[in-house]
Each structure stands twice: as structure tokens, then as C-alpha cells.
Design a protein around this motif. Sequence first.
Motif, mmCIF file in Angstrom:
data_model
loop_
_atom_site.group_PDB
_atom_site.id
_atom_site.type_symbol
_atom_site.label_atom_id
_atom_site.label_comp_id
_atom_site.label_asym_id
_atom_site.label_seq_id
_atom_site.Cartn_x
_atom_site.Cartn_y
_atom_site.Cartn_z
ATOM 1 N N LYS A 30 43.105 49.241 38.165
ATOM 2 C CA LYS A 30 42.894 50.217 39.232
ATOM 3 C C LYS A 30 41.419 50.551 39.456
ATOM 4 O O LYS A 30 41.083 51.529 40.118
ATOM 5 C CB LYS A 30 43.674 51.507 38.966
ATOM 6 N N LEU A 31 40.528 49.729 38.887
ATOM 7 C CA LEU A 31 39.095 49.940 39.085
ATOM 8 C C LEU A 31 38.688 49.453 40.472
ATOM 9 O O LEU A 31 39.253 48.509 41.012
ATOM 10 C CB LEU A 31 38.292 49.191 38.027
ATOM 11 N N ARG A 32 37.682 50.101 41.067
ATOM 12 C CA ARG A 32 37.111 49.668 42.345
ATOM 13 C C ARG A 32 35.900 48.787 42.040
ATOM 14 O O ARG A 32 34.757 49.207 42.132
ATOM 15 C CB ARG A 32 36.707 50.887 43.187
ATOM 16 N N TYR A 33 36.185 47.553 41.648
ATOM 17 C CA TYR A 33 35.142 46.674 41.136
ATOM 18 C C TYR A 33 34.583 45.771 42.232
ATOM 19 O O TYR A 33 35.142 45.659 43.326
ATOM 20 C CB TYR A 33 35.677 45.832 39.988
ATOM 21 N N ARG A 34 33.468 45.114 41.902
ATOM 22 C CA ARG A 34 32.861 44.109 42.758
ATOM 23 C C ARG A 34 32.915 42.758 42.061
ATOM 24 O O ARG A 34 33.105 42.692 40.839
ATOM 25 C CB ARG A 34 31.405 44.471 43.091
ATOM 26 N N MET A 35 32.739 41.692 42.848
ATOM 27 C CA MET A 35 32.805 40.348 42.295
ATOM 28 C C MET A 35 31.536 39.571 42.595
ATOM 29 O O MET A 35 30.936 39.742 43.651
ATOM 30 C CB MET A 35 34.007 39.581 42.870
ATOM 31 N N VAL A 84 41.202 44.743 47.398
ATOM 32 C CA VAL A 84 40.497 43.466 47.529
ATOM 33 C C VAL A 84 39.009 43.720 47.326
ATOM 34 O O VAL A 84 38.366 44.387 48.143
ATOM 35 C CB VAL A 84 40.737 42.831 48.914
ATOM 36 N N PRO A 85 38.427 43.223 46.235
ATOM 37 C CA PRO A 85 37.016 43.497 45.946
ATOM 38 C C PRO A 85 36.083 42.713 46.859
ATOM 39 O O PRO A 85 36.397 41.593 47.267
ATOM 40 C CB PRO A 85 36.861 43.033 44.494
ATOM 41 N N PRO A 86 34.929 43.268 47.193
ATOM 42 C CA PRO A 86 33.919 42.516 47.954
ATOM 43 C C PRO A 86 33.222 41.500 47.051
ATOM 44 O O PRO A 86 33.105 41.701 45.843
ATOM 45 C CB PRO A 86 32.957 43.604 48.430
ATOM 46 N N VAL A 87 32.756 40.402 47.651
ATOM 47 C CA VAL A 87 32.278 39.247 46.891
ATOM 48 C C VAL A 87 30.808 38.969 47.178
ATOM 49 O O VAL A 87 30.405 38.824 48.336
ATOM 50 C CB VAL A 87 33.117 37.995 47.226
ATOM 51 N N ALA A 88 30.016 38.876 46.121
ATOM 52 C CA ALA A 88 28.619 38.436 46.210
ATOM 53 C C ALA A 88 28.529 36.994 45.726
ATOM 54 O O ALA A 88 29.453 36.482 45.087
ATOM 55 C CB ALA A 88 27.718 39.332 45.370
ATOM 56 N N ILE A 89 27.404 36.334 46.029
ATOM 57 C CA ILE A 89 27.263 34.911 45.706
ATOM 58 C C ILE A 89 25.947 34.648 44.990
ATOM 59 O O ILE A 89 24.888 35.092 45.436
ATOM 60 C CB ILE A 89 27.312 34.046 46.981
ATOM 61 N N LEU A 90 26.030 33.903 43.883
ATOM 62 C CA LEU A 90 24.832 33.317 43.277
ATOM 63 C C LEU A 90 24.906 31.827 43.615
ATOM 64 O O LEU A 90 25.743 31.115 43.065
ATOM 65 C CB LEU A 90 24.801 33.541 41.765
ATOM 66 N N PRO A 91 24.069 31.344 44.541
ATOM 67 C CA PRO A 91 24.221 29.979 45.069
ATOM 68 C C PRO A 91 23.770 28.888 44.102
ATOM 69 O O PRO A 91 22.593 28.794 43.759
ATOM 70 C CB PRO A 91 23.354 30.000 46.330
ATOM 71 N N LEU A 92 24.720 28.039 43.682
ATOM 72 C CA LEU A 92 24.417 26.941 42.781
ATOM 73 C C LEU A 92 24.743 25.582 43.383
ATOM 74 O O LEU A 92 24.594 24.557 42.720
ATOM 75 C CB LEU A 92 25.215 27.095 41.468
ATOM 76 N N GLY A 93 25.206 25.558 44.650
ATOM 77 C CA GLY A 93 25.567 24.302 45.295
ATOM 78 C C GLY A 93 24.384 23.637 45.974
ATOM 79 O O GLY A 93 23.219 23.969 45.714
ATOM 80 N N THR A 94 24.689 22.705 46.887
ATOM 81 C CA THR A 94 23.651 21.982 47.628
ATOM 82 C C THR A 94 23.329 22.655 48.948
ATOM 83 O O THR A 94 22.174 22.918 49.266
ATOM 84 C CB THR A 94 24.088 20.528 47.877
ATOM 85 N N GLY A 95 24.343 22.957 49.756
ATOM 86 C CA GLY A 95 24.121 23.576 51.063
ATOM 87 C C GLY A 95 24.003 25.088 51.004
ATOM 88 O O GLY A 95 23.087 25.689 51.539
#
Length: 388
Positions: free
Chosen positions: A50-55, A79-90
Motif C-alpha cells: 500500500k506504499l505510494r512508491y516510484r519506479m 500504478v507507480p510512475p516510472v523513471a528511466i536510467l538509459p542503458l540501451g542504444t537509442g
Amino acid sequence: SLLVFVNSRSGAQQGLKVLSEMQAYLHSCQVVDLQKEGPEAALTWWSKTKLRYRMLVCGGDGTVGWVLGALEQLELEYVPPVAILPLGTGNDLARVTGWGGGFTGGSVFPLLQLVDKAHVEVLDRWTVSMRDEAWSLERRPSFLPAVQQPRERKTAMMSNYFGIGVDAAVALDWHQMRERRPEWFVSRLVNKLYYIRSGAVTMVRNTCANISSKIKLECDGNEVEIPSELEGIIVLNIPSFGGGTDLWGQADQDEDSDDSIESTGSVASLQGADSKAGDLSHLRQSMQDGRLEVLGVHGVFHLGASQVGLYKAQRLGQASHVKITNKAALPVEIDGEPSWFAKGGEIEISHKSQAFMLARSRESSHAVATDVVDWALQRDIITVDQRN
């Protein structure tokens, strides 16, 4: 609270380093290695807290799409909001949400602080439905013996873009080479160099010339005329393609202008009004308006020129539903994942849902609104249902 998913295979050795650092800073229940397990188990467990967490998702566009798809399938109350650490090519989705074109190394601790401060944005998600002609009973001759019911359409989720023709041919050649020789792809720079090589191969083969004779394009139920010189069609959801290219171009930003065209219709509605091609320049691009941008590209050379801002694709318009019928076998790609699509097949792109993303980009009026809603949820002023 923060839940982190890491694709430890992404970014050559970067994924493993990021995983190790995350495990050093965070509790073991906060870090999941996607090479060992999928995201579903962790998401289910966290929903029970029941936590209001982020991803935070650490990986390429494919990894981000995987996690967003799991969120949709589980149908969680929060539904948690999502951040990105970019490790791909594009890393196109990471670019438009302000997380950059690629992780350059160093400590991840400053990034964790930025995730906590990031604002919430909304991202449209689309269903790409594909059906092969061979499975259509309506076209099966009556004198042939009965067969089993046709399989359901193949479906995939799209967040970034869809392509058919020359762009997908380049992506397919690159993908096949990476499958054959994974040891060659050791860094983001090397990956891009091999992409240039795939572009040269595609240009020599010239299999997508005059794509107007090979496909039929419909936007919101209206057929769209495809210029004969085009070699590919690209359908955009976000303003970044193939590693940061702005194919649509900057639209007129004067929102208060009385003669500006609100993008409430499709390409075909504009053509039906006998409007000039210049009218398309007023259509604005947004990843949260329930519409897609449809463009045509002229060839591999022009795609290369677009990387340095010397070429803009030809605008065909905007639509909330796109259908493509192909008259020849052609390569297609969905969010950078390529494949072949058989002759006589049908492809339909329709709106599915919206995802909550965390962004560092310049705040828009939409971002301010979603931040207020998020703030109200954290203080129990509104319920999760009201927030969703």
C-alpha cells in the motif's frame, strides 16, 4: 519509496555495474535483476504494501516497454510512475522524458535523488495488431478441406514508434548481425557504427523503393495517398526516433493564434477539405493527446541526414487509428524491435492506455497538473481511483 528494475545485460558491462551500485545503496527488496526474474512478482508484492512508491527502470527502450506492459497486465490498484536510467542504444523514451541519451557512468546516487524530485507526465500506449492473410478464412477457397479456426491476431504494445519499409530494413539487418555476433557489440558507440554499416547494406539492396505500390495506408478510416518517391512510413508517438532524431520537426508553438489548426482530426480529414500541405505544419506533436504522427521517409541517406538535423520527414498527418495493408513482404519495427511481415497482411494501431512516467524535461501545463494530483494522493486528499 523506490523500486528499481535493472537489465544487467544492457549497455555491455554497464548493466552489471549499475546493478551492483543499486544493491549497495538500496535494500534487496528494492532491486530486481530482470535477467533472473520478470517484473511481475516484485510489482505484485509491492502492491500489497500500500506504499505510494516510484519506479526506476535501468535498461533500453525494450526493457522499459517490458515493465510498462507488466504494469498494464497486472491491473494494480496503484500504478507507480516510472523513471528511466538509459542503458540501451537509442533510448528515445528516456530522451523525451529528460533522462538523456545514455548513462555515461559514475555514481548512481545523484540519479536516485533526481528520481525523487522528478515530475509526473502521461504517456500514450498503443496496441499494434497484426494479422497474416494466410489465416483469413474469408479468403479460403470453398473447395479446400476445412481447417482449424485462425489464430488470433498477433499483438504488441508500442510506446515510441512503428515503422515499415526502409527504416525497419536497417533495424532488421542490424538486429540479425547482433544475434549472429553479440561479442562485436561492446558499447553504444560501436553499436551505432554497425548501424551505419546496416544502413549502407540496405541502401544497396533497395528493397523498399516505391513503397506506395506495396502498401495501403489508412488514417481514421480514410485512405491516404503515399507519394511514389517514399521508401518508408513511420508512425510516431513521441518526438524522438532512432536515437534522438526529430522527424516531425518543431510545430508552430503559438497556441493562442486564432488561425492555428487544432489537431483533432486525421490526415484524411485535412486532405478531404482540400487543404494545402502547409496546413500540416500547424499540427503539434504530443505523447499524451491520443493521436499519432504519420510520416514518410525518402531513403537511407535521408535518415542519416536527419540525425544531424539536415532532413525532416514528409508529414502525412495525425490520426488516432492507423491501418496498413501490405501487398508485398516488408520489414517492420515496433519500438526498435524489427521483424518481417508477410505479403497481404494487415496492421492496425489503436490507442490502448496511458502510463505514468517521471520526467526531468521542461514542465508543461500537463506536468503541473499531474504533479498536483500526485501531491494530493500522497496526502490522502484523493483516492487512487480518482488519481488514475
